[in-house]
Design an enzyme around this catalytic site. Structure first.
Site, PDB file in Angstrom:
ATOM      1  CB  SER A  89      -0.857   0.014   1.277  1.00 24.48           C
ATOM      2  OG  SER A  89      -1.391   1.306   1.510  1.00 24.48           O
ATOM      3  CE1 TYR A 111      -4.495  -2.125   5.076  1.00 27.51           C
ATOM      4  CE2 TYR A 111      -3.437  -0.003   4.665  1.00 27.51           C
ATOM      5  CZ  TYR A 111      -4.049  -1.155   4.195  1.00 27.51           C
ATOM      6  OH  TYR A 111      -4.191  -1.336   2.840  1.00 27.51           O
TER       7      TYR A 111
END
Ligand SMILES: NC(=O)c1ccc[n+]([C@@H]2O[C@H](COP(=O)([O-])OP(=O)(O)OC[C@H]3O[C@@H](n4cnc5c(N)ncnc54)[C@H](OP(=O)(O)O)[C@@H]3O)[C@@H](O)[C@H]2O)c1
Length: 267
Positions: free
Chosen positions: A153, A166
């Site tokens: 990401s 995350y």
């Protein structure tokens, strides 16, 4: 690009019952791969994806497993190899978010995100690498013995308030990917990451389902559109194919310019 770039190869896509994983599974099948469509709980969605692939003449099988559990990952690989004989490509895609203000983040939610997003990638990469090394290069299929694509990401680089678990998991993927890329390259195994920006999937529904949230999100994207799962899938096909044979240990960002610090655009 060679439209059958993955002809005859066997691929496993984790978390392929939705979003980015689903688009990659479909694109891989269109490129000629036999695809293991892994899911954790969405059996019906996974079966629908498999049916869609078969209707178009492709080959696919739905495989249930929680990637965070070692015994389930081992079973997943056994089932895939029993079905198709081997594996050539792993896409480590399964992932989730459990967002909270840092001081309110429970250990349980911290651990769950690390277990699925980071430990899951470790467990699957280890099983894939064992089979790649056992089998070696099969020149008719690919000049590499195997390819691992880690779905990371932009948050492997961009800090993200209220997403400490995350962002830490994606930062971890960066060093996991680069370290195993270094270790496995002499075996002709290529390990790389794809780091998407904002892609329209259920994981970030709250960011695009109403106009206000969408406008706020577009402020972060110089290219002024939210990404589609198919944008990522096309990159994944290229990265899994021999067209990218000299790409080793890289993170490819696909984000409409989100990494360009758009907040500084006015000077
Ligand atoms: N969408 C974005 O903007 C974006 C941006 C950057 C990175 N990413 C990354 O892209 C990947 C896919 O995200 P997405 O947006 O496509 O999300 P999504 O639509 O929510 O799909 C997530 C997938 O992961 C599966 N999954 C979750 N936990 C699992 C587990 N323990 N074991 C096996 N599968 C599991 C889900 O399966 P079940 O439904 O069966 O549980 C589902 O198929 C994630 O790694 C995410 O971090 C997404």
């Amino acid at each position: 690009m060679n439209t059958k770039a993955l002809q005859g190869q066997v691929a496993l896509v984790t978390g392929a019952s939705s979003g980015i994983g689903k688009a990659i599974a479909i694109a891989f099948a269109e490129a000629g791969a036999k695809v293991g469509v892994n899911y954790r709980s969405s059996a019906e969605d996974a079966e629908q994806i498999v049916s869609g692939i078969r209707e178009k003449g492709g080959e696919a099988v739905a495989l249930q497993a929680n990637v965070a559990k070692e015994d389930q990952v081992q079973r997943l690989f056994s089932e895939l190899i029993e079905t198709y004989g081997t594996i050539d490509i792993l896409v480590n895609n399964a992932g989730l978010q459990k967002d909270a203000n840092f001081i309110d983040m429970s250990l349980e939610d911290w651990q769950l995100v690390i277990d699925v997003n980071l430990t899951g990638q470790f467990l699957c990469a280890r099983e894939a690498a064992k089979e790649f090394i056992r089998r070696g290069v099969v020149e008719e299929r690919s000049c590499a013995a195997g390819k691992i694509i880690c779905i990371s990401s932009v948050h492997e680089k961009i800090p993200w308030a209220t997403h400490a678990n995350y962002a830490a998991s994606k930062g971890g993927i960066n060093m996991l990917m680069r370290t195993i890329a270094q270790e496995l390259a002499p075996h002709k195994i290529r390990v790389n990451s794809i780091a998407p920006g904002a892609i329209k999937t259920p994981i970030n529904r709250q960011d695009w389902e109403n106009e206000e949230a969408k406008a706020e999100l577009l402020n972060l994207i110089p290219y002024q559109r939210i990404g589609k799962p198919e944008d990522v899938a096309r990159m994944a096909v290229w990265l899994a194919s021999d067209d990218s044979d000299y790409v080793v240990g890289e993170t490819l960002f696909i984000d409409g310019g989100m990494m360009l610090y758009p907040g500084f655009a006015e000077g």
